[in-house]
Write an enzyme that holds these catalytic residues in place. Structure first.
Site, PDB file in Angstrom:
ATOM      1  N   ASN A  50       0.865  -1.175   0.000  1.00 50.51           N
ATOM      2  CA  ASN A  50       0.000   0.000   0.000  1.00 50.51           C
ATOM      3  C   ASN A  50       0.907   1.231   0.000  1.00 50.51           C
ATOM      4  OD1 ASN A  50      -1.820   2.031   0.504  1.00 50.51           O
ATOM      5  ND2 ASN A  50      -2.287   1.383   2.605  1.00 50.51           N
ATOM      6  N   LYS A  88       0.059   4.252  -0.235  1.00 48.71           N
ATOM      7  CA  LYS A  88      -0.611   5.413   0.390  1.00 48.71           C
ATOM      8  C   LYS A  88      -0.419   6.659  -0.496  1.00 48.71           C
ATOM      9  CE  LYS A  88       0.158   3.240   4.808  1.00 48.71           C
ATOM     10  NZ  LYS A  88       0.184   3.355   6.247  1.00 48.71           N
ATOM     11  N   HIS A  93      -9.401   0.674   4.917  1.00 49.27           N
ATOM     12  CA  HIS A  93      -8.118   0.868   5.609  1.00 49.27           C
ATOM     13  C   HIS A  93      -8.344   1.783   6.821  1.00 49.27           C
ATOM     14  CE1 HIS A  93      -4.029   2.173   6.449  1.00 49.27           C
ATOM     15  NE2 HIS A  93      -3.628   1.086   5.795  1.00 49.27           N
ATOM     16  N   GLU A 110      -6.742   4.191   7.971  1.00 53.21           N
ATOM     17  CA  GLU A 110      -6.552   5.632   7.712  1.00 53.21           C
ATOM     18  C   GLU A 110      -7.809   6.222   7.056  1.00 53.21           C
ATOM     19  OE1 GLU A 110      -2.837   5.272   5.631  1.00 53.21           O
ATOM     20  OE2 GLU A 110      -1.863   4.701   7.501  1.00 53.21           O
ATOM     21  N   GLU A 154      -5.242  -5.604  10.325  1.00 50.18           N
ATOM     22  CA  GLU A 154      -4.255  -4.557  10.569  1.00 50.18           C
ATOM     23  C   GLU A 154      -4.559  -3.865  11.897  1.00 50.18           C
ATOM     24  OE1 GLU A 154      -2.255  -3.190   6.766  1.00 50.18           O
ATOM     25  OE2 GLU A 154      -4.053  -1.992   6.967  1.00 50.18           O
ATOM     26  N   GLY A 175       2.373   1.828  10.746  1.00 49.33           N
ATOM     27  CA  GLY A 175       3.284   2.965  10.627  1.00 49.33           C
ATOM     28  C   GLY A 175       3.980   3.333  11.930  1.00 49.33           C
ATOM     29  N   SER A 183       3.580  -2.654  10.196  1.00 47.71           N
ATOM     30  CA  SER A 183       5.041  -2.666  10.336  1.00 47.71           C
ATOM     31  C   SER A 183       5.673  -3.990   9.913  1.00 47.71           C
ATOM     32  CB  SER A 183       5.438  -2.285  11.769  1.00 47.71           C
ATOM     33  OG  SER A 183       4.924  -1.002  12.087  1.00 47.71           O
TER      34      SER A 183
END
Ligand code: PEP
Length: 253
Positions: free
Chosen positions: A9, A11, A95, A97, A167, A173, A213
């Site tokens: 991904n 992003k 996702h 985010e 996730e 991140g 990660s």
């Protein structure tokens, strides 16, 4: 049997030249057979170019999001029909985010999963708990509820066209990876939930990825776990050689 999949991904990173350079290098690395399926998700403006570059290679191209409607007055959105038109095969949906910064809910994720399937796109359906939810002891309940709502209305013929990515929000991140036992427990809970909805055989065919990660150093241990079928990789997918190392170290069971 289900596939081992490593998905990157990207992003909101990589302009055109960087997309071309990173993707071309990656295609060179994944030429060998007997590797996991590789998916890369660049930003919208470069999807068409990425599809052309990756044509007839081992790399599939995904979008990072989409709207659920075919067209209309939805300024700034991109439809499933448009993704199909440019040749994209997969789409990341839900996702964390998107949920955190753009108010996506399990309900809108469900609309998107249904629309993706209706258009022949393969959703990479993301779920995962926050740190607070984990510390409260509700991680499994949160993930099960996310999965149940996201899959509402999806029928038995469609379920093997969905990839699920677990996730944990606290691992994205942050450099913190869930322990293999923790990640396995969550991925197995996801598979049990899918088995409860669709039966054991269909659940066994769904690839469940871990994301948070992931790097070359931890992918082998993660993918050795029985219910972890690969990784959804953010930061470490941005450089072709880092991402290639993850692909090469993934265990195909
Ligand atoms: C992600 O955004 O899906 C992700 C897993 O990011 P990272 O690998 O950087 O934690």
């Amino acid at each position: 049997m289900r596939k081992t999949i490593i998905a990157g991904n990207w992003k909101m990173n990589h302009t055109g030249a960087e997309v071309r350079e990173t993707l071309s290098a990656l295609i060179g690395y994944v030429a060998d057979k007997g590797m996991p399926e590789v998916i890369v998700a660049p930003v919208f403006p470069y999807l068409g170019e990425a599809v052309s570059l990756a044509k007839e290679t081992g790399v599939r191209i995904a979008a990072q999001n989409m709207h659920w409607k075919d067209s209309g007055a939805y300024t700034g959105e991109v439809s499933p029909a448009m993704l199909v038109d440019v040749g994209v095969s997969h789409v990341i949906l839900g996702h964390s985010e998107r949920r955190t910064y753009f108010n996506e809910t399990d309900g809108t994720v469900n609309l998107k999963v249904k629309a993706a399937l209706a258009h022949g796109l393969m959703p990479v359906l993301c779920c995962g708990e926050t740190l607070e939810q984990r510390e409260r002891g509700s991680a499994t309940a949160v993930i099960e509820a996310q999965i149940a709502t996201a899959l509402d209305g999806i029928n038995r013929e469609e379920i093997d066209r969905i990839i699920v990515a677990y996730e944990p929000v606290w691992a994205i991140g942050t450099g913190k990876t869930a322990g293999v036992a923790e990640a396995q427990e969550a991925c197995s809970a996801i598979r049990r939930k899918i088995a409860g909805l669709y039966g054991k055989d269909l659940a066994a065919a769904v690839s469940v990825l871990y994301g948070g990660s992931v790097k070359a150093e931890n992918i082998a241990a993660l993918t050795s776990a029985p219910d972890i079928d690969g990784g959804l990789v953010g930061g470490a997918s941005l450089k072709a050689d880092d991402f290639a190392a993850i692909i090469q170290h993934a265990v195909i069971k």
